[in-house]
Write a protein that holds these residues in place. Structure first.
Motif, short mmCIF file in Angstrom:
data_model
loop_
_atom_site.label_atom_id
_atom_site.label_comp_id
_atom_site.label_asym_id
_atom_site.label_seq_id
_atom_site.Cartn_x
_atom_site.Cartn_y
_atom_site.Cartn_z
N ASN A 377 -6.15 -0.74 7.28
CA ASN A 377 -5.00 -0.14 6.60
C ASN A 377 -3.85 0.16 7.54
OD1 ASN A 377 -6.34 -0.24 4.25
ND2 ASN A 377 -6.72 1.96 4.05
N LEU A 378 -4.14 0.10 8.86
CA LEU A 378 -3.13 0.51 9.83
C LEU A 378 -1.82 -0.24 9.67
CD1 LEU A 378 -4.97 1.25 13.17
CD2 LEU A 378 -3.54 2.79 11.83
N GLU A 379 -1.93 -1.53 9.32
CA GLU A 379 -0.70 -2.31 9.19
C GLU A 379 0.02 -2.06 7.88
OE1 GLU A 379 -1.40 -6.44 9.78
OE2 GLU A 379 -2.17 -6.09 11.80
N LYS A 380 -0.71 -1.47 6.93
CA LYS A 380 -0.13 -1.36 5.60
C LYS A 380 0.52 -0.01 5.32
CE LYS A 380 -4.05 -3.95 3.89
NZ LYS A 380 -5.23 -3.63 3.12
N ILE A 381 0.21 0.98 6.14
CA ILE A 381 0.61 2.34 5.76
C ILE A 381 2.13 2.52 5.66
CG2 ILE A 381 -1.50 3.49 6.55
CD1 ILE A 381 -0.02 4.27 9.08
N PHE A 382 2.89 1.63 6.32
CA PHE A 382 4.36 1.76 6.23
C PHE A 382 4.94 0.97 5.07
CE2 PHE A 382 3.35 2.56 10.70
CZ PHE A 382 3.86 3.84 10.81
N ASP A 383 4.09 0.19 4.39
CA ASP A 383 4.59 -0.58 3.24
C ASP A 383 4.95 0.38 2.11
OD1 ASP A 383 3.98 -2.77 4.66
OD2 ASP A 383 2.22 -3.36 3.47
N PRO A 384 6.11 0.13 1.50
CA PRO A 384 6.46 0.98 0.35
C PRO A 384 5.36 0.85 -0.71
CG PRO A 384 8.28 -0.48 0.93
CD PRO A 384 7.11 -0.88 1.77
N PHE A 385 5.00 1.93 -1.28
CA PHE A 385 4.02 2.01 -2.39
C PHE A 385 2.58 1.80 -1.95
CE2 PHE A 385 8.03 0.34 -4.19
CZ PHE A 385 8.44 1.53 -4.77
N PHE A 386 2.33 1.69 -0.65
CA PHE A 386 0.92 1.64 -0.24
C PHE A 386 0.40 3.07 -0.16
CE2 PHE A 386 -2.43 2.17 2.87
CZ PHE A 386 -3.37 1.27 2.39
N THR A 387 -0.64 3.33 -0.94
CA THR A 387 -1.23 4.67 -0.91
C THR A 387 -2.73 4.60 -1.14
OG1 THR A 387 -1.20 6.86 -1.91
CG2 THR A 387 -0.73 5.03 -3.38
N THR A 388 -3.46 5.53 -0.53
CA THR A 388 -4.89 5.60 -0.81
C THR A 388 -5.16 6.88 -1.57
OG1 THR A 388 -5.22 6.66 1.32
CG2 THR A 388 -5.60 4.30 1.23
N SER A 389 -4.08 7.53 -2.00
CA SER A 389 -4.24 8.81 -2.68
C SER A 389 -4.97 8.60 -4.01
CB SER A 389 -2.87 9.44 -2.91
OG SER A 389 -2.81 10.00 -4.18
N GLU A 390 -6.06 9.35 -4.18
CA GLU A 390 -6.86 9.18 -5.40
C GLU A 390 -6.45 10.17 -6.48
OE1 GLU A 390 -10.39 10.05 -3.40
OE2 GLU A 390 -10.56 8.07 -2.48
N LEU A 391 -5.75 11.20 -6.07
CA LEU A 391 -5.44 12.26 -7.03
C LEU A 391 -4.07 12.07 -7.68
CD1 LEU A 391 -6.71 15.17 -4.77
CD2 LEU A 391 -7.94 14.09 -6.65
N HIS A 392 -3.52 10.89 -7.48
CA HIS A 392 -2.20 10.58 -8.04
C HIS A 392 -1.14 11.54 -7.56
CE1 HIS A 392 -4.09 7.56 -10.44
NE2 HIS A 392 -4.94 8.44 -10.90
N ASP A 393 -1.34 12.11 -6.36
CA ASP A 393 -0.31 12.99 -5.82
C ASP A 393 0.49 12.28 -4.73
OD1 ASP A 393 -2.45 12.79 -4.19
OD2 ASP A 393 -2.59 14.92 -3.69
N GLY A 394 0.25 10.99 -4.56
CA GLY A 394 1.03 10.24 -3.57
C GLY A 394 1.76 9.08 -4.25
N THR A 395 2.91 8.74 -3.66
CA THR A 395 3.68 7.62 -4.21
C THR A 395 3.58 6.42 -3.28
OG1 THR A 395 5.58 8.42 -3.01
CG2 THR A 395 5.41 9.07 -5.32
N GLY A 396 3.10 6.65 -2.08
CA GLY A 396 3.05 5.55 -1.11
C GLY A 396 4.40 5.31 -0.48
N LEU A 397 5.35 6.24 -0.70
CA LEU A 397 6.70 6.03 -0.14
C LEU A 397 6.96 6.83 1.12
CD1 LEU A 397 8.78 5.93 -3.41
CD2 LEU A 397 8.43 4.08 -1.78
N GLY A 398 6.15 7.86 1.34
CA GLY A 398 6.40 8.77 2.45
C GLY A 398 6.65 8.07 3.76
N LEU A 399 5.68 7.28 4.22
CA LEU A 399 5.81 6.65 5.54
C LEU A 399 6.88 5.57 5.54
CD1 LEU A 399 2.19 6.50 6.97
CD2 LEU A 399 4.08 8.00 7.58
N SER A 400 7.12 4.93 4.39
CA SER A 400 8.18 3.91 4.39
C SER A 400 9.54 4.59 4.53
CB SER A 400 8.10 3.01 3.16
OG SER A 400 8.55 3.68 2.03
N ILE A 401 9.66 5.79 3.96
CA ILE A 401 10.91 6.56 4.12
C ILE A 401 11.04 7.00 5.58
CG2 ILE A 401 12.03 8.74 3.53
CD1 ILE A 401 11.01 8.30 0.65
N VAL A 402 9.93 7.46 6.15
CA VAL A 402 9.91 7.87 7.56
C VAL A 402 10.38 6.70 8.43
CG1 VAL A 402 8.35 8.33 9.50
CG2 VAL A 402 8.15 9.65 7.38
N TYR A 403 9.79 5.54 8.18
CA TYR A 403 10.12 4.35 8.94
C TYR A 403 11.61 4.02 8.83
CZ TYR A 403 9.74 -0.38 10.74
OH TYR A 403 9.90 -1.52 11.48
#
Ligand SMILES: Nc1ncnc2c1ncn2[C@@H]1O[C@H](COP(=O)(O)OP(=O)(O)O)[C@@H](O)[C@H]1O
Ligand SMILES: [Mg+2]
Length: 437
Positions: A377-403
């Motif tokens: 997953n290391l290469e994917k975590i910066f992809d927009p919308f990549f998330t492993t959040s199971e509780l639907h509390d993540g959008t997968g955008l956090g790290l892409s915004i950071v980047y």
């Protein structure tokens, strides 16, 4: 049976015996033979049958031979004509030549002579016929080709129209799909902002509670003194001073949140202290995280070098970066601790370090003892919308915004992670140099 010449011949002779004789000779080697006894009859047959060759006696009843040639030539310049004449009358012959005669037979002549003359001229006729046939065939072929071509053209046009229609449809579909995607993305980006805002609001409530409590207590105090008539000017001055300080604190917090949630259209390049970034971010969530049992430790190694350092960029954008890292760290910790036995003595902790690298960067590191990131997953975590959040509390955008933010401010990010032990994420911010501004 001997094959006959493929031509048609009209033979014009009024003398019955000669007629029979020549009819027999010609009939043997000519495919189609017409015989006429006078000029009128001959002309009628000519008009109807259009024979290839006319052999005509000049002295015939009705229209004479010369006139017959004249009339036939009016209809066709191509037909071959042979004149039969008994007397070598030069005026007759000259007229005949003028009318376009192709040959002569002087009476009396033998059957062989007749045959030789006809054979001779039939070569020309057959050659011509062949050429005409060839031309006809070629014309037909050309015509057919044109027909095929125009058919093809029509087909191509029809297909092109169909394709154009398909294309238009496709374009429309692509456009619609794009718009749909954009809407979805906007929605998710909005959701992600709301998420940070939610965390912020909770932090803010905590922060404001403190000075509010103090204001309320201070006012109570003053009221009590007023009621008992025991207050001095000094007392009032000092109380008022504290009240204003608390009000100022609330104002600052509100201003902070407002600035944070504001969209900066253009990147801002300010001289920002690392201390301000770290504490600005922490102040918004520390209490709230603590309520969930997650402690944030700042500079646990006592290295406070960073506190006096400056970077170039936007305070609020950098705060947003840290907040995103904190939020991920908290979630990762909670995920790991859900799996640990209750008896475990380990505590949930996020540590923030600050170092300097290559005399070029100030590095802020957020380290957690959370679930960790699997290698794949290391290469994917910066992809927009990549998330492993199971509780639907993540959008997968956090790290892409950071980047995105780090890229905008010429920074960079590095990740180190050990599965089930924790993750260390470092952001590299360009050092502020005094000569830059
Ligand atoms: N500190 C961390 N520990 C473990 N996993 C992390 C950490 N930070 C990020 N990740 C992984 O990267 C993913 C993407 O993070 P992010 O872009 O912030 O989206 P989100 O938090 O909405 O899932 C997370 O879902 C998680 O799998
Ligand atoms: Mg996140």
């Amino acid at each position: 049976m001997k094959s006959k010449l493929g031509i048609s011949v009209l033979f014009v002779e009024d003398e019955k015996t000669l007629q029979l004789l020549y009819k027999k000779v010609l009939g043997e080697f000519v495919e189609t033979l017409y015989v006429a006894g006078n000029g009128l009859e001959a002309f009628e047959i000519y008009k109807k049958e259009k024979p290839d060759l006319v052999i005509a006696d000049i002295n015939i009843p009705g229209i004479n031979g010369i006139d017959l040639i004249y009339k036939i030539r009016e209809i066709s310049k191509e037909v071959k004509i042979i004149i039969i004449t008994a007397h070598a009358d030069s005026t007759h012959l000259i007229s005949a030549i003028e009318q376009g005669t192709n040959g002569f037979l002087l009476k009396p002549f033998t059957g062989d002579r007749l045959k030789a003359t006809v054979l001779d001229i039939s070569n020309q006729i057959i050659l011509r016929k062949n050429i005409e046939e060839e031309i006809k065939l070629r014309r037909k072929a050309e015509h057919d080709l044109l027909k095929v071509n125009s058919g093809l053209e029509k087909l191509v046009k029809a297909k092109t129209r169909k394709l154009e229609k398909l294309n238009k449809n496709l374009e429309k579909q692509v456009q619609e799909e794009l718009e749909k995607r954009q809407k979805q993305q906007q929605f998710l980006i909005h959701k992600s902002r709301l998420e940070s805002m939610g965390e912020l609001a909770a932090g803010m409530a905590h922060e404001i509670n403190q000075p509010l409590l103090s204001i309320s207590m201070g006012l109570d105090n003053i009221l009590h003194k007023v009621n008992t008539n025991k207050f001095s000017k000094d007392f009032l001055d000092s109380k008022m001073h504290t009240l204003f300080k608390d009000i100022e604190r609330i104002k600052q917090i509100i201003e902070h949140v407002r600035a944070f949630s504001r969209d900066e259209a253009k990147p801002v390049f300010d001289k920002v202290s690392v201390e301000e970034i770290v504490h600005g971010a922490i102040s918004m969530v520390q209490k709230q995280y603590s309520n969930h049992g997650v402690e944030i430790e700042v500079y646990p190694d006592e290295n406070r070098e960073c506190e006096t350092q400056y970077v170039l960029g936007s305070k609020y954008r950098f705060e947003q970066v840290i907040l995103n890292l904190l939020s991920n760290a908290k979630r990762a910790i909670e995920k790991r601790f859900r799996k640990l036995p209750k008896s475990s003595s380990e505590s949930k902790v996020i540590r923030i370090y600050c170092t300097t690298k290559d005399d070029k960067w100030h590095v802020i590191t957020v380290k957690d003892n959370g679930i960790g990131i699997p290698k794949e997953n290391l290469e994917k975590i910066f992809d927009p919308f990549f998330t492993t959040s199971e509780l639907h509390d993540g959008t997968g955008l956090g790290l892409s915004i950071v980047y995105g933010i780090l890229k905008e401010y010429n920074g960079k990010i590095e990740v180190e992670s050990k599965l089930n032990q924790g993750t260390e994420i470092s952001i590299f911010l360009p050092k502020y140099n005094d000569y830059e501004k």
